[in-house]
Design an enzyme around this catalytic site. Structure first.
Site, PDB file in Angstrom:
ATOM      1  N   GLY A  48       0.910  -1.259   0.073  1.00  0.00           N
ATOM      2  CA  GLY A  48       0.045   0.085   0.046  1.00  0.00           C
ATOM      3  C   GLY A  48       0.794   1.222   0.188  1.00  0.00           C
ATOM      4  O   GLY A  48       0.143   2.219  -0.047  1.00  0.00           O
ATOM      5  N   GLU A 106       4.647  -6.565   1.783  1.00  0.00           N
ATOM      6  CA  GLU A 106       3.754  -6.837   0.530  1.00  0.00           C
ATOM      7  C   GLU A 106       3.868  -5.672  -0.580  1.00  0.00           C
ATOM      8  O   GLU A 106       2.593  -5.547  -1.075  1.00  0.00           O
ATOM      9  CB  GLU A 106       2.265  -7.420   0.482  1.00  0.00           C
ATOM     10  CG  GLU A 106       2.311  -8.637   1.340  1.00  0.00           C
ATOM     11  CD  GLU A 106       0.737  -8.979   1.728  1.00  0.00           C
ATOM     12  OE1 GLU A 106      -0.313  -8.325   1.480  1.00  0.00           O
ATOM     13  OE2 GLU A 106       0.685 -10.341   2.143  1.00  0.00           O
ATOM     14  N   PRO A 107       4.734  -4.885  -0.910  1.00  0.00           N
ATOM     15  CA  PRO A 107       4.518  -3.845  -1.698  1.00  0.00           C
ATOM     16  C   PRO A 107       4.363  -4.267  -3.202  1.00  0.00           C
ATOM     17  O   PRO A 107       5.022  -5.281  -3.444  1.00  0.00           O
ATOM     18  CB  PRO A 107       6.149  -3.317  -1.381  1.00  0.00           C
ATOM     19  CG  PRO A 107       7.031  -4.232  -1.065  1.00  0.00           C
ATOM     20  CD  PRO A 107       6.161  -5.216  -0.341  1.00  0.00           C
ATOM     21  N   GLY A 108       3.693  -3.468  -3.644  1.00  0.00           N
ATOM     22  CA  GLY A 108       3.242  -3.753  -5.271  1.00  0.00           C
ATOM     23  C   GLY A 108       3.870  -2.627  -5.947  1.00  0.00           C
ATOM     24  O   GLY A 108       5.141  -2.501  -6.495  1.00  0.00           O
ATOM     25  N   ARG A 109       2.857  -1.670  -5.809  1.00  0.00           N
ATOM     26  CA  ARG A 109       2.966  -0.263  -6.641  1.00  0.00           C
ATOM     27  C   ARG A 109       4.540   0.170  -6.336  1.00  0.00           C
ATOM     28  O   ARG A 109       5.141   0.587  -7.584  1.00  0.00           O
ATOM     29  CB  ARG A 109       2.072   0.602  -6.262  1.00  0.00           C
ATOM     30  CG  ARG A 109       1.882   2.053  -6.892  1.00  0.00           C
ATOM     31  CD  ARG A 109       0.908   2.992  -6.300  1.00  0.00           C
ATOM     32  NE  ARG A 109      -0.137   2.404  -6.075  1.00  0.00           N
ATOM     33  CZ  ARG A 109      -1.297   2.401  -6.761  1.00  0.00           C
ATOM     34  NH1 ARG A 109      -1.068   2.933  -7.891  1.00  0.00           N
ATOM     35  NH2 ARG A 109      -2.608   1.793  -6.041  1.00  0.00           N
ATOM     36  N   ARG A 151      -6.034   3.421 -15.556  1.00  0.00           N
ATOM     37  CA  ARG A 151      -6.025   4.027 -14.353  1.00  0.00           C
ATOM     38  C   ARG A 151      -6.768   5.415 -14.538  1.00  0.00           C
ATOM     39  O   ARG A 151      -7.333   5.849 -13.385  1.00  0.00           O
ATOM     40  CB  ARG A 151      -4.498   4.119 -13.813  1.00  0.00           C
ATOM     41  CG  ARG A 151      -3.906   2.720 -13.335  1.00  0.00           C
ATOM     42  CD  ARG A 151      -2.472   2.811 -12.656  1.00  0.00           C
ATOM     43  NE  ARG A 151      -2.885   3.483 -11.328  1.00  0.00           N
ATOM     44  CZ  ARG A 151      -2.610   4.482 -11.110  1.00  0.00           C
ATOM     45  NH1 ARG A 151      -2.044   5.401 -11.886  1.00  0.00           N
ATOM     46  NH2 ARG A 151      -2.944   4.954  -9.905  1.00  0.00           N
ATOM     47  N   CYS A 188     -14.032   4.008 -28.094  1.00  0.00           N
ATOM     48  CA  CYS A 188     -15.408   4.478 -28.323  1.00  0.00           C
ATOM     49  C   CYS A 188     -16.153   4.551 -26.749  1.00  0.00           C
ATOM     50  O   CYS A 188     -17.106   3.809 -26.565  1.00  0.00           O
ATOM     51  CB  CYS A 188     -16.396   3.498 -29.125  1.00  0.00           C
ATOM     52  SG  CYS A 188     -15.496   3.441 -30.802  1.00  0.00           S
ATOM     53  N   GLU A 189     -15.708   5.523 -25.894  1.00  0.00           N
ATOM     54  CA  GLU A 189     -15.981   5.875 -24.633  1.00  0.00           C
ATOM     55  C   GLU A 189     -15.609   7.242 -24.324  1.00  0.00           C
ATOM     56  O   GLU A 189     -14.513   7.366 -24.563  1.00  0.00           O
ATOM     57  CB  GLU A 189     -15.520   4.958 -23.441  1.00  0.00           C
ATOM     58  CG  GLU A 189     -15.969   3.315 -23.632  1.00  0.00           C
ATOM     59  CD  GLU A 189     -17.073   2.839 -22.947  1.00  0.00           C
ATOM     60  OE1 GLU A 189     -17.654   3.818 -22.341  1.00  0.00           O
ATOM     61  OE2 GLU A 189     -17.584   1.843 -23.013  1.00  0.00           O
TER      62      GLU A 189
HETATM   63  C1  LIG Z   1      -2.967  -5.052  -3.743  1.00  0.00           C
HETATM   64  C2  LIG Z   1      -2.398  -5.764  -2.439  1.00  0.00           C
HETATM   65  C3  LIG Z   1      -0.962  -5.393  -2.423  1.00  0.00           C
HETATM   66  C4  LIG Z   1      -0.250  -4.484  -2.774  1.00  0.00           C
HETATM   67  O1  LIG Z   1      -0.509  -3.063  -2.795  1.00  0.00           O
HETATM   68  P1  LIG Z   1       0.007  -1.696  -3.436  1.00  0.00           P
HETATM   69  O2  LIG Z   1      -0.724  -0.575  -3.138  1.00  0.00           O
HETATM   70  O3  LIG Z   1       0.356  -2.221  -5.025  1.00  0.00           O
HETATM   71  O4  LIG Z   1       1.744  -1.829  -2.513  1.00  0.00           O
HETATM   72  C5  LIG Z   1      -0.488  -6.043  -1.248  1.00  0.00           C
HETATM   73  N1  LIG Z   1      -1.348  -7.012  -0.461  1.00  0.00           N
HETATM   74  C6  LIG Z   1      -2.472  -7.279  -0.751  1.00  0.00           C
HETATM   75  C7  LIG Z   1      -3.177  -8.323   0.096  1.00  0.00           C
HETATM   76  C8  LIG Z   1      -3.114  -6.605  -1.840  1.00  0.00           C
HETATM   77  O5  LIG Z   1      -4.238  -6.629  -2.040  1.00  0.00           O
END
Ligand SMILES: *Cc1c(COP(=O)(O)O)cnc(C)c1O
Length: 422
Positions: free
Chosen positions: A245, A282-285, A321, A351-352
């Site tokens: 997050g 759990e970093p993603g973004r 996004r 077409c939106e």
């Molecule tokens: C989406 C998600 C993440 C990653 O979130 P980011 O905002 O991309 O860091 C981590 N854990 C869980 C359970 C998620 O659903």
């Protein structure tokens, strides 16, 4: 610490590059629309996380859903990352990219099927992040059938408000995610003695694109309190999963990623003082967003009343996004030309009316045939792409230490029509 910015104008000619690789050259080889990612930046961001938590036992489980390209998963696995998955499909991606990392997988998500659970048990993943009592029952039943003990963490909902877009906020009681933290103690007590389940940890994930460290600290304090209550009841948890997050600055001129991670790590670790188990993150973004750009060609510049529309060959099906979350992406010309900045809408051909990348945006001058780059498109870009309007999804290129390589070829019409029956 000076950190690299992956997309910069080269001197003296002034064309936009990824590292030392000119985007124009990549477009000549691979066409548009084209996703370009900097491997170096992704590795650097993972390193920032690993360094910030180096003082304790931890594992960075990259959230696969942010960008699930096999080459990126492989890159991260080779540097010790684990993975946070939300489907059986993502499990198969990890298996294909880095089978040795299956034991470093945590499985999140509100609706796991029996088939997905079976796959993950057989793969020997690290833990299931369980989001309801019914799922706990299902997990126990599947583990029993497979005569394997499954490790679980309850994903608790700490009822913490995180200021972000409502579609990506998840930590309030009214959201569909997790188990009310006030119910968790009783559930652990009820299930801790189960022969087929092992209470391994507790997890949270309060939302995405959160810019302040405070809500992370607040959530961790509530989780730590639960862990202490469990310990007092004789249930010793091995791990705490802090979720993902952490946000980035999409307006991004002065973003200090290292300072952000340090601030985040301080808030999390302060709240967990005294807990000496394993910390999962759990970093993603944060790891991939700023490493990526979507390169598109300007098809037309169209004037209509007082408005000017810059129409590109990329559209909402390639990067949703802006349409989905009113998200902002900086848009810059790949080869700047002289002239005045204009206020324009940047739109795609779908077409939106929702098919836009920017509205009333000050844009450097562009003409039909020019290339533009949508920056910070490495997360939740390609993974949310679709074939709407029967458009072929873009190719993807990974640039690593000055070398570019195709990691996903452009889709063909044959790919797209293959599953259909007439
Ligand atoms: C989406 C998600 C993440 C990653 O979130 P980011 O905002 O991309 O860091 C981590 N854990 C869980 C359970 C998620 O659903």
């Amino acid at each position: 610490m000076a950190l690299s910015r992956p997309f910069q104008y080269a001197q003296p000619k002034g064309a936009l590059c990824c590292g030392s690789v000119a985007l124009e050259g990549l477009v000549r080889r691979f066409g548009t629309p084209l996703y370009v990612y900097s491997a170096d930046q992704i590795v650097e961001r993972l390193g920032l996380f690993q360094q910030a938590f180096a003082g304790r036992e931890h594992l960075v489980c990259y959230a696969v859903k942010a960008n699930s390209a096999l080459a990126i998963l492989k890159l991260l696995a080779a540097r010790g990352a684990g993975f946070d998955i939300v489907s059986g499909g993502e499990l198969e991606r990890v298996r294909k990219a880095a089978p040795e990392a299956l034991s470093r997988v945590v499985f999140s998500g509100v609706g796991k099927t029996a088939a997905e659970i079976d796959l993950a048990i057989a793969a020997g993943i690290l833990e299931f992040n369980v989001e309801s009592e019914a799922e706990l029952e299902l997990l126990a039943a599947r583990a029993r059938r497979m005569k394997t003990r499954a490790r679980f963490a309850l994903r608790v909902n700490p009822d913490v408000f995180a200021e972000t877009h409502p579609y990506i906020s998840t930590g309030l009681r009214e959201h569909k995610f997790g188990i009310d933290i006030r119910r968790a103690l009783a559930l652990y007590k009820q299930w801790a003695g189960n022969r087929w389940l092992q209470a391994q940890g507790v997890s949270v994930h309060i939302g995405s694109q959160i810019r302040s460290a405070d809500p992370f600290g607040a959530a961790m304090e509530r989780v730590h309190k639960l862990v202490r209550q469990l310990a007092a009841a004789g249930i010793a948890l091995r791990s705490i999963d802090a979720g993902g997050g952490l946000g980035i600055d999409y307006h991004g001129c002065s973003f200090d990623a290292a300072a952000k991670v340090d601030e985040y790590a301080a808030a999390v670790q302060q709240a967990l003082k005294g807990f000496d188990g394993m910390l999962l993150l759990e970093p993603g973004r944060f790891l991939v967003a700023q490493a990526g750009a979507l390169v598109a060609r300007v098809l037309q510049v169209k004037r209509s009343g007082s408005k000017t529309f810059v129409i590109t060959d990329a559209a909402m099906n390639d990067l949703i996004r802006p349409a989905l979350y009113q998200a902002h992406h900086e848009i810059v010309p790949v080869t700047p030309r002289r002239g005045r900045v204009r206020v324009v809408d940047v739109v795609g051909p779908v077409c939106e009316s929702g098919d836009f990348f920017a509205r009333d945006r000050k844009l450097a001058p562009v003409e039909p045939g020019d290339l533009v780059a949508l920056l910070d498109a490495g997360a939740y870009g390609m993974v949310q792409s679709s074939n709407y309007n029967t458009r072929l999804r873009p190719a993807e290129v990974l640039v690593e230490r000055g070398k570019a390589r195709l990691i996903r070829r452009r889709e063909t019409i044959e790919d797209l029509l293959a599953p259909e029956l007439v």
